[in-house]
Each structure stands twice: as C-alpha cells, then as structure tokens.
Design a protein around this motif. Structure first.
Motif, mmCIF file in Angstrom:
data_model
loop_
_atom_site.group_PDB
_atom_site.id
_atom_site.type_symbol
_atom_site.label_atom_id
_atom_site.label_comp_id
_atom_site.label_asym_id
_atom_site.label_seq_id
_atom_site.Cartn_x
_atom_site.Cartn_y
_atom_site.Cartn_z
ATOM 1 N N SER A 432 0.813 -1.215 0.000
ATOM 2 C CA SER A 432 0.000 0.000 0.000
ATOM 3 C C SER A 432 0.846 1.264 0.000
ATOM 4 N N CYS A 433 1.980 1.240 0.681
ATOM 5 C CA CYS A 433 2.764 2.462 0.838
ATOM 6 C C CYS A 433 4.252 2.158 0.865
ATOM 7 N N ARG A 434 5.043 3.204 0.664
ATOM 8 C CA ARG A 434 6.494 3.103 0.689
ATOM 9 C C ARG A 434 7.026 4.115 1.706
ATOM 10 N N PRO A 435 7.172 3.722 2.965
ATOM 11 C CA PRO A 435 7.657 4.658 3.982
ATOM 12 C C PRO A 435 9.173 4.839 3.915
ATOM 13 N N GLN A 436 9.611 6.064 4.147
ATOM 14 C CA GLN A 436 11.042 6.296 4.272
ATOM 15 C C GLN A 436 11.558 5.801 5.617
ATOM 16 N N ILE A 437 10.709 5.941 6.637
ATOM 17 C CA ILE A 437 11.045 5.466 7.980
ATOM 18 C C ILE A 437 9.943 4.519 8.441
ATOM 19 N N LEU A 438 10.337 3.325 8.869
ATOM 20 C CA LEU A 438 9.399 2.349 9.426
ATOM 21 C C LEU A 438 9.771 2.146 10.890
ATOM 22 N N SER A 439 8.841 2.502 11.788
ATOM 23 C CA SER A 439 9.120 2.450 13.220
ATOM 24 C C SER A 439 8.192 1.473 13.918
ATOM 25 N N VAL A 440 8.722 0.832 14.950
ATOM 26 C CA VAL A 440 7.929 -0.093 15.754
ATOM 27 C C VAL A 440 8.065 0.305 17.218
ATOM 28 N N ALA A 441 6.929 0.576 17.852
ATOM 29 C CA ALA A 441 6.944 0.822 19.290
ATOM 30 C C ALA A 441 7.183 -0.505 20.000
ATOM 31 N N VAL A 442 8.002 -0.488 21.030
ATOM 32 C CA VAL A 442 8.321 -1.732 21.753
ATOM 33 C C VAL A 442 7.942 -1.544 23.216
ATOM 34 N N ASN A 443 6.652 -1.784 23.509
ATOM 35 C CA ASN A 443 6.151 -1.612 24.869
ATOM 36 C C ASN A 443 5.487 -2.879 25.419
ATOM 37 N N ASN A 444 5.401 -3.937 24.602
ATOM 38 C CA ASN A 444 4.814 -5.189 25.077
ATOM 39 C C ASN A 444 5.444 -6.348 24.312
ATOM 40 N N ARG A 445 5.106 -7.570 24.703
ATOM 41 C CA ARG A 445 5.746 -8.753 24.107
ATOM 42 C C ARG A 445 5.329 -8.954 22.654
ATOM 43 N N PHE A 446 4.123 -8.512 22.284
ATOM 44 C CA PHE A 446 3.697 -8.656 20.892
ATOM 45 C C PHE A 446 4.567 -7.793 19.977
ATOM 46 N N GLU A 447 4.817 -6.566 20.427
ATOM 47 C CA GLU A 447 5.643 -5.667 19.628
ATOM 48 C C GLU A 447 7.084 -6.145 19.564
ATOM 49 N N LEU A 448 7.558 -6.767 20.642
ATOM 50 C CA LEU A 448 8.910 -7.308 20.641
ATOM 51 C C LEU A 448 9.028 -8.450 19.635
ATOM 52 N N CYS A 449 8.033 -9.329 19.608
ATOM 53 C CA CYS A 449 8.039 -10.433 18.639
ATOM 54 C C CYS A 449 7.970 -9.898 17.207
ATOM 55 N N PHE A 450 7.130 -8.897 16.991
ATOM 56 C CA PHE A 450 7.013 -8.331 15.649
ATOM 57 C C PHE A 450 8.320 -7.669 15.227
ATOM 58 N N LEU A 451 8.982 -6.985 16.159
ATOM 59 C CA LEU A 451 10.240 -6.324 15.836
ATOM 60 C C LEU A 451 11.298 -7.338 15.434
ATOM 61 N N GLU A 452 11.363 -8.445 16.149
ATOM 62 C CA GLU A 452 12.332 -9.489 15.793
ATOM 63 C C GLU A 452 12.024 -10.057 14.414
ATOM 64 N N PHE A 453 10.728 -10.269 14.128
ATOM 65 C CA PHE A 453 10.340 -10.746 12.794
ATOM 66 C C PHE A 453 10.708 -9.724 11.726
ATOM 67 N N LEU A 454 10.411 -8.461 12.008
ATOM 68 C CA LEU A 454 10.682 -7.405 11.037
ATOM 69 C C LEU A 454 12.175 -7.281 10.761
ATOM 70 N N GLY A 455 12.985 -7.320 11.821
ATOM 71 C CA GLY A 455 14.427 -7.227 11.635
ATOM 72 C C GLY A 455 14.971 -8.367 10.806
ATOM 73 N N GLN A 456 14.507 -9.587 11.087
ATOM 74 C CA GLN A 456 14.962 -10.750 10.332
ATOM 75 C C GLN A 456 14.529 -10.634 8.871
ATOM 76 N N THR A 457 13.300 -10.170 8.654
ATOM 77 C CA THR A 457 12.789 -10.062 7.287
ATOM 78 C C THR A 457 13.555 -9.019 6.481
ATOM 79 N N LEU A 458 13.817 -7.871 7.111
ATOM 80 C CA LEU A 458 14.506 -6.801 6.399
ATOM 81 C C LEU A 458 15.985 -7.107 6.188
ATOM 82 N N MET A 459 16.598 -7.793 7.142
ATOM 83 C CA MET A 459 18.023 -8.091 7.026
ATOM 84 C C MET A 459 18.287 -9.187 6.009
ATOM 85 N N ASP A 460 17.343 -10.117 5.895
ATOM 86 C CA ASP A 460 17.541 -11.243 4.979
ATOM 87 C C ASP A 460 17.044 -10.851 3.601
#
Length: 519
Positions: A432-460
C-alpha cells in the motif's frame, strides 16, 4: 506615608505597590515572615492584596503524608483538626485585611468541606472578597469522603463587579438566580471545572460576560446547550465533557475573535469555520465530537488542526487551510475522505485504530492505498493494531488497484495482538505504501516479537515466502537501523553492524526502533 529608610535599607523606602510586587515573587509563607522585619514591613504584609490559601500546603507543614482516599474515622478527625487551624488562619488574615478597606487583587482558596461549618465560613469569605472588590477569584472545593452535597456558591459572588478572572472547581450555582443579577462586565477569563449549573445560569453567565476572552468548561454538568455567539471578544474556547454530561449542542457562530477552539466529548457541532466569521482562527481540536453536516473550514490563518475519533466527519467535509502547518487525523479502521487543500509543507499525520472486531483483509489494504492517494498529503501514518484476524493476497490486491504504493515519510506500528500474521501485515502495508522510515513501538511482548520478525525479514535480502520473492523486496535498495537514543537526527547504523537484540537491550528509556528504508 512612606518614611525615610534607615541607612543601608533603601528597599523599605519603596512605595507600597512596588513592595507588594516584590512579595508576589516569593512563596506566601516567605512573604508572611517579612512582617517581623519592621513596622514598615508589617504594614506591607497587612496590606498585601493577594490571598493564597491551600489546605494541602498548610497540612504538609504539619504532617508528611495525608491521604483521604480511604479515610478512616481517625484520619478524618485528624484532618478536621487541621482544617480548624487552617480556617482560623484564613479567617484572621482576611478580616484583618478587610478592616483596612483595601481592595483584594487575588483570592485563591483550596479547601475540603467535611462539615457544614466549613461551608458557612467559605460563604462568609466569598462575601468579604466581593465587598472588597476582588479582581481574581479562584475557589477549589473538595468534598472529601463526606456525604455533603456539592457546595453551592452564595449569590454574593454576583455582586463582585470588579472580577476579571473567575476560576471555580467542585461547586455549583444554586438556582434560581434573579434575572440580571449577574453583572460581570470586567470579566475576561472564566474557568469552570466539575461545576454544576443549569441552562438559565450558564445563559446569564455568558450574557453578563460580554468582554470575556477565555472560556474553559471542564466536566461541567446541568446544562444542555451552550450558546456563546454573543461573546464577540472570545479568543480561547475549551469545552471538555464526560460521557454522562447533559451538554449536547454548542453554538459559537458569532465569536469573531476566536483564535483557539478545543472541544472534547460527545457533543453535536454544526461547524462552518470561514474567514468571514472567524478571521483570527489559528488552532482547532475536536475529540469524539459529532459533526451534524461534516466540518467545513476555509481559513487563511489556521495553523494546527486535530480531528480525533469524530463521527459523521466524511462526505460533506471540506478543509481549505493554505497556512496549516500540522494536522492530526485519528479514526477507526475505515477513515472518512476529507476534501483537503492545504499547504504542501503541512505535516498531515493519520492515525488508524483497528480494534479487535476489525478485519485486516485484502480489501482493507486496497482501500488504505486509495485513501492515501486521494488525500495525497499524508506524511505520517500511525497504526494501532488490536485486530485478531488479518490476511493479504497480493494478486487479488493488484487486480483491485493499479495505483503505485503511496510515498510516506513515516509509518509507525503499535502491535497489541498476538494473533496477527506478521508476514501478511508487512506484505499488505508495503504493497500500500512506501515509507522512508518504518518504526515499531516496543512496549509489550507482541511488539517485541514483531520487531524481531521485522528485523529478520529486512536483514535477509533473500527472504522468500512460498518460493516467490515479495513485491516490496524487489523495490527495496537498502535498509538501515536508526539510532535508538534521543537524537533522532543521528546517523543510522547499518543493520549488518548492529545486532537487533543488542539494539533492543540498549533501548533504555526510549521504546521505539526505527528502520530507514531506501526504495
């Protein structure tokens, strides 16, 4: 008459007005101590026209910690003893001052009414303040845990025709009030919080304060309509109501001097803000309001606009604000389209709150892309995801829309559900969109899991799903994780040089991880 000061004491020779001004810069307790310096300073203190009496400050000098939230009989008795001493101090100083027939500049009282005798004292003090031409009147009433009804203001307050500021908390006006009994020609600021007043009383207050410049009504009850069209000098309007409030309609159509308007609560508005009616308007904020015929704005001076969870805002809504520098638009899963003509440099932030009952299926991502292109000025997209069901099919989406992904400055994700398909969220959003900055708030375990997934996806960069590279991975040229300290303008740290887990561990007080994406 000012006496010649002794050698080395030039300050005491200043006129009373200047010495009173000096006292206004120090705490009341410190100011009171000056009366022991000399007869001159005793006179200055006794004629000081500012009265600030706060029971909590008074009690803190006697006890370290008093909390009446769950007061025991012993604690209530102790507080009553303190109040007796507190009221003695107030009563003595006020009567002493009034004997000299000086005018009162400021009367500021905060008190808990535990017994009827305290209410009688407060009524007496209000009468004294009114008789001595008080200019600024501040009264905060706390009923504590007693069963007394709301403190009713005596009608002697209406005889204070010299009032310029009236600030009331936790009390009420006792109807009926005689017609034309209120005359506040000099009043320029009215602040009412947790105050009870009926339609007749609010109407008389408004009609008597023709020179009013500031009006704040916070969690007030008893009146159903607010007609303030006669306040032609009003520049600052704030109305905040609770969900059980009686207020249902606001009309400010005749307030030509308005610069700032803030309305918070389920109240109906018929909003047409045009230059011809509101030529000085700079700030508008609406939260949880109901717009009868949408909102129409045509203002060359408007600088800031907030529309937060408002109803019936779509369809007929039109906003023309060429000098708007910031706009914050908050709504549910399906934002209403607004016809916008804004400053190209305007920072438009869109926040979508997707609740658990909302479904993030392929049509939703298609609608999101179309909405962003139609508005065409959204810079920041905030998503709060509480939804428990999501799915994205890129082929179905591509058949539904041929639009290119919308270019965003920033996409911020807040994950509050453990049932999301993270891959589908990523695929749908980056389709849908092309963000220049993609940010994830990390205040709970769901966001932590998503951040780890996002980092792995973007790095690979060789990440595949079902044997097919995703559309957005073809377009992405580079990824950089931004510094996770307070310096938002700091240089990014390449993902290859920084462990994501180390980054999360070192977040400190800041709870956001941002990725800089190059397309």
């Amino acid at each position: 008459m000012v006496k010649t000061p002794s050698s080395g004491d030039r300050i005491s020779g200043f006129p009373d007005e200047i010495l009173h001004q000096i006292l206004s810069f120090v705490p009341m307790k410190t100011a009171a101590r000056t009366c022991v310096l000399s007869r001159r300073w005793k006179h200055i203190w006794n004629s000081y026209p500012v009265f600030e009496f706060n029971e909590s400050s008074f009690a803190s000098e006697m006890l370290d910690d008093i909390n009446l939230t769950n007061a025991t009989p012993q604690c209530t008795a102790l507080w009553t003893t303190i109040l007796n001493k507190f009221t003695d101090v107030v009563d003595h100083r006020l009567h002493k001052f009034c004997e000299s027939k000086f005018g009162i500049q400021t009367f500021d009282l905060s008190i808990t009414i535990l017994e009827p005798k305290f209410a009688s004292l407060v009524e007496e003090w209000i009468g004294l303040a009114a008789e001595n031409n008080v200019k600024e009147f501040h009264l905060k009433i706390n009923n504590g845990n007693c069963t007394l009804h709301c403190f009713s203001l005596p009608q002697t307050i209406f005889s204070a025709k010299s009032l310029t500021v009236l600030d009331l908390f936790g009390c009420g006006f006792n109807p009926p009030i005689a017609k034309n009994a209120i005359n506040f020609d000099r009043l320029h600021s009215l602040f009412l919080e947790n105050v009870y007043l009926d339609d007749s009383t609010i109407e008389q207050l408004i009609s008597s304060g023709r020179n009013m410049e500031t009006l704040h009504l916070i969690n007030c009850k008893g009146f159903k309509r607010l007609e303030i069209s006669g306040l032609v000098k009003l520049s600052n309007l704030t109305v905040k109501i609770l969900y059980w409030s009686d207020l249902s309609w606001i009309d400010c159509s005749g307030c030509r001097s308005l610069e700032r308007v803030c309305v918070d609560g389920r109240v109906s508005l018929n909003c047409v803000f045009e230059d011809r009616n509101f030529p000085y308007l700079k700030y508008l904020s609406f939260f949880n309001c109901i717009f009868v015929d949408g909102i129409k704005i045509s203002s060359h001076r408007l600088e800031s606009l907030m529309l937060d969870e408002c109803e019936q805002i779509g369809g007929k809504s039109e906003i023309f604000a060429p000098k708007l520098s910031s706009m914050f638009y908050v709504c549910g899963a399906k934002p209403s389209f607004l016809r916008l003509k804004l400053n190209p440099r305007c920072k438009l932030e869109l926040q979508l709150n997707l609740r658990s009952r909302d479904r993030l299926l392929t049509p939703w991502f298609v609608q999101l892309k179309e909405f962003l292109h139609m508005q065409n000025q959204t810079k920041i997209l905030d998503l709060f995801l509480f939804t428990e069901k999501n799915k994205f099919d890129s082929e179905e989406a591509s058949r539904s829309s041929l639009l290119q992904p919308y270019a965003l400055e920033s996409l911020v994700l807040h994950i509050h559900s453990g049932k999301l398909d993270f891959a589908a969220i990523m695929d749908g959003l980056l389709w849908s969109c092309r963000p220049q900055i993609l940010s994830v708030a990390v205040n709970n375990r769901f966001e932590l899991c998503f951040l780890e997934f996002l980092g792995q996806t973007l790095m690979d960069r060789n990440y595949y799903r079902d044997g097919e590279m995703k559309h957005w991975q073809h377009s992405m040229k580079d990824v950089t994780i931004m510094r996770c300290d307070e310096d938002e303008d700091g240089d990014g740290i390449p993902l290859g040089r920084c462990s994501l887990r180390d980054t999360i561990t070192n977040l400190g007080g800041r709870k956001t991880v941002s990725f800089k994406l190059k397309w």
